[in-house]
Design a protein around this motif. Structure first.
Motif, PDB file in Angstrom:
ATOM      1  N   TRP A   1       0.843  -1.189   0.000  1.00  0.00           N
ATOM      2  CA  TRP A   1       0.000   0.000   0.000  1.00  0.00           C
ATOM      3  C   TRP A   1       0.890   1.256   0.000  1.00  0.00           C
TER       4      TRP A   1
ATOM      5  N   TYR B   1       2.346   4.547   1.357  1.00  0.00           N
ATOM      6  CA  TYR B   1       2.628   4.842   2.757  1.00  0.00           C
ATOM      7  C   TYR B   1       3.537   6.059   2.848  1.00  0.00           C
TER       8      TYR B   1
ATOM      9  N   HIS C   1       7.958   8.349   8.751  1.00  0.00           N
ATOM     10  CA  HIS C   1       9.041   9.197   9.252  1.00  0.00           C
ATOM     11  C   HIS C   1      10.315   9.005   8.423  1.00  0.00           C
ATOM     12  N   TYR C   2      10.720   7.760   8.232  1.00  0.00           N
ATOM     13  CA  TYR C   2      11.921   7.463   7.459  1.00  0.00           C
ATOM     14  C   TYR C   2      11.613   6.777   6.128  1.00  0.00           C
ATOM     15  N   VAL C   3      10.443   6.204   6.013  1.00  0.00           N
ATOM     16  CA  VAL C   3      10.129   5.381   4.848  1.00  0.00           C
ATOM     17  C   VAL C   3       8.804   5.830   4.235  1.00  0.00           C
TER      18      VAL C   3
ATOM     19  N   ILE D   1       6.329   4.805   0.639  1.00  0.00           N
ATOM     20  CA  ILE D   1       6.152   3.931  -0.519  1.00  0.00           C
ATOM     21  C   ILE D   1       5.305   4.701  -1.532  1.00  0.00           C
TER      22      ILE D   1
ATOM     23  N   ASN E   1      -8.194   2.266   1.812  1.00  0.00           N
ATOM     24  CA  ASN E   1      -9.011   3.372   2.324  1.00  0.00           C
ATOM     25  C   ASN E   1      -8.850   4.588   1.430  1.00  0.00           C
TER      26      ASN E   1
ATOM     27  N   ILE F   1      -4.984  -5.994   9.267  1.00  0.00           N
ATOM     28  CA  ILE F   1      -5.186  -4.633   9.771  1.00  0.00           C
ATOM     29  C   ILE F   1      -6.544  -4.588  10.481  1.00  0.00           C
TER      30      ILE F   1
ATOM     31  N   PHE G   1       5.178  -0.300  16.056  1.00  0.00           N
ATOM     32  CA  PHE G   1       5.325  -0.249  14.607  1.00  0.00           C
ATOM     33  C   PHE G   1       6.658   0.437  14.330  1.00  0.00           C
TER      34      PHE G   1
ATOM     35  N   GLU H   1       9.735   1.648  11.739  1.00  0.00           N
ATOM     36  CA  GLU H   1      10.294   1.922  10.415  1.00  0.00           C
ATOM     37  C   GLU H   1      11.810   1.791  10.520  1.00  0.00           C
ATOM     38  N   SER H   2      12.415   1.090   9.592  1.00  0.00           N
ATOM     39  CA  SER H   2      13.881   0.977   9.554  1.00  0.00           C
ATOM     40  C   SER H   2      14.355   1.339   8.160  1.00  0.00           C
TER      41      SER H   2
ATOM     42  N   HIS I   1      16.115   3.765  12.968  1.00  0.00           N
ATOM     43  CA  HIS I   1      14.794   3.231  13.306  1.00  0.00           C
ATOM     44  C   HIS I   1      13.907   4.360  13.826  1.00  0.00           C
ATOM     45  N   HIS I   2      12.639   4.203  13.573  1.00  0.00           N
ATOM     46  CA  HIS I   2      11.652   5.105  14.173  1.00  0.00           C
ATOM     47  C   HIS I   2      10.505   4.238  14.696  1.00  0.00           C
TER      48      HIS I   2
ATOM     49  N   LEU J   1      -6.843   0.078  12.749  1.00  0.00           N
ATOM     50  CA  LEU J   1      -7.463   0.074  11.412  1.00  0.00           C
ATOM     51  C   LEU J   1      -6.727   0.987  10.430  1.00  0.00           C
ATOM     52  N   GLY J   2      -6.161   2.057  10.920  1.00  0.00           N
ATOM     53  CA  GLY J   2      -5.425   2.963  10.031  1.00  0.00           C
ATOM     54  C   GLY J   2      -3.974   2.573   9.850  1.00  0.00           C
ATOM     55  N   GLY J   3      -3.609   1.377  10.309  1.00  0.00           N
ATOM     56  CA  GLY J   3      -2.208   0.962  10.279  1.00  0.00           C
ATOM     57  C   GLY J   3      -1.751   0.479   8.913  1.00  0.00           C
ATOM     58  N   MET J   4      -0.467   0.191   8.854  1.00  0.00           N
ATOM     59  CA  MET J   4       0.175  -0.261   7.620  1.00  0.00           C
ATOM     60  C   MET J   4       0.601  -1.713   7.801  1.00  0.00           C
ATOM     61  N   HIS J   5       0.578  -2.444   6.705  1.00  0.00           N
ATOM     62  CA  HIS J   5       1.001  -3.851   6.784  1.00  0.00           C
ATOM     63  C   HIS J   5       2.529  -3.961   6.839  1.00  0.00           C
TER      64      HIS J   5
ATOM     65  N   PHE K   1       6.142  -4.632   5.691  1.00  0.00           N
ATOM     66  CA  PHE K   1       6.774  -4.409   4.381  1.00  0.00           C
ATOM     67  C   PHE K   1       8.276  -4.549   4.588  1.00  0.00           C
TER      68      PHE K   1
ATOM     69  N   LYS L   1      12.242  -1.094   5.784  1.00  0.00           N
ATOM     70  CA  LYS L   1      11.404  -2.099   6.443  1.00  0.00           C
ATOM     71  C   LYS L   1      10.342  -1.431   7.315  1.00  0.00           C
ATOM     72  N   LEU L   2       9.155  -1.992   7.272  1.00  0.00           N
ATOM     73  CA  LEU L   2       8.071  -1.589   8.167  1.00  0.00           C
ATOM     74  C   LEU L   2       7.660  -2.859   8.906  1.00  0.00           C
TER      75      LEU L   2
END
Lengths: 135, 203
Positions: free
Chosen positions: A93, A95, A98-100, A102, A129, B86, B113, B115-116, B129-130, B160-164, B166, B172-173
């Motif tokens: 999806w 996205y 902060h750092y990433v 898509i 959504n 999600i 969650f 982020e890298s 990382h965050h 529900l508003g989250g990200m899968h 990746f 990376k998420l």
């Protein structure tokens, strides 16, 4: 001056900022208009569906599909219209973090001899959504 | 319920090996300079000595962490679904065995969650990382006798508003369950368990 101008039109639902939104799994349809500024021998006009990452990290990307939609001469000032369609995958999806981030896009590339290839791109949102604010 | 394997755990072994190498290099340097009998080599001996002392401190830190693990076993995490969607509620069973009597200042379980992003800077490869803490559970300070076992069930929700999840080469998420056990007198014990959140929404 570029050898051609490329305009991409996606038929989707416009969102904040005019970026088109598509839910995963649907077919993305659009057209491309190419107007050559000089007579050009077009080796190929390609349309690619791809995602790239943006942000702090080194860029990752993946081309999901590519179509060659035209080969031949382009006359100066005469527009060329071509339709294209891609079935969209279910993920990743769009996205923005902060750092990433898509970012999905349609990339159109005009392959011409003796010079840089004119390109055009149209960013869109792939997400289940419908966005209410900008991604 | 499915058991999650820890993807990261604090062991102290890495620090001990690193520290031992420092000690060895420091002592070797001191020994070589001492053997040459050079009277003006005091700087070199001091340099080797500093190396050895730093290494010894790192070794002590590793031992300190390792000793904590003698009293507190690795936590076990069981989940109702290791690949949630999600919006899905996930039952999480946290099981913690105390091998020795300990006083625990805090136990926290977090759904994170992360982020890298990995990039190159000169010749170095850097990963940043965050973390976004989505849910947090805390246990109050307590004394646990040897043999005591905590076994609790919690329910956490992937928003529900989250990200899968990746995962590609440089970006990376990820969704993580982290457990931190803060034992009085010993180094904190940190563990991470990964959930693979699918690109689907709960209807």
């Amino acid at each position: 001056m570029s050898k051609a101008d490329i305009l991409i039109n996606l038929r989707g639902k416009p969102t904040y900022g005019g970026v088109m939104w598509f839910p995963p799994g649907v077919t993305l349809q659009g057209n491309v208009q190419v107007i050559a500024n000089t007579n050009v021998n077009c080796r190929q006009l390609s349309v690619s569906l791809l995602w790239t990452t943006q942000g702090k990290g080194t860029r990752d990307m993946a081309a999901i599909g590519e179509q060659i939609i035209y080969r031949g001469m382009l006359s100066a000032g005469t527009p060329l219209y071509q339709e294209f369609a891609f079935p969209l995958p279910l993920y990743p999806w769009s996205y923005s973090g902060h750092y990433v981030s898509i970012v999905w896009q349609i990339l159109v590339k005009l392959d011409v001899p003796w010079g840089s290839d004119p390109t055009g791109r149209a960013v869109f949102i792939l997400h289940p959504n419908e966005p209410t604010v900008g991604f | 319920m499915q058991k999650l394997e820890a993807t990261k755990k604090s062991s102290g072994c890495g620090g001990m090996i690193f520290g031992l190498i420092f000690v060895a290099v420091g002592l070797f340097t001191m020994g070589i300079i001492w053997a040459t009998g050079d009277e003006e080599a005091s700087c070199g001996i001091a340099f080797g000595g500093v190396f050895a002392v730093v290494g010894a401190l790192v070794v002590l830190g590793g031992v300190w962490q390792w000793m904590g693990k003698l009293k507190v076993a690795e936590p076990e995490i069981f989940v109702s679904n290791v690949r949630p969607r999600i919006g899905e509620q996930v039952k999480v069973v946290y099981q913690q065995h105390f091998k020795g009597a300990v006083e625990v200042k805090d136990i926290s379980i977090q759904l994170i969650f992360r982020e890298s992003a990995t990039y190159t800077q000169g010749t170095d490869t850097v990963t940043v990382h965050h973390d976004v803490v989505v849910a947090r559970l805390n246990y109050p300070p307590s004394r646990y006798p040897a043999g005591h076992i905590i076994q609790d069930e919690h329910v956490l929700t992937i928003p529900l508003g989250g990200m899968h999840t990746f995962i590609v080469k440089n970006n990376k998420l990820r969704w993580l369950l982290t457990v931190k056990v803060d034992v009085v007198g010993w180094a904190d014990l940190n563990y991470e368990f990964e959930l693979k959140v699918m690109p689907e929404k709960v209807e």
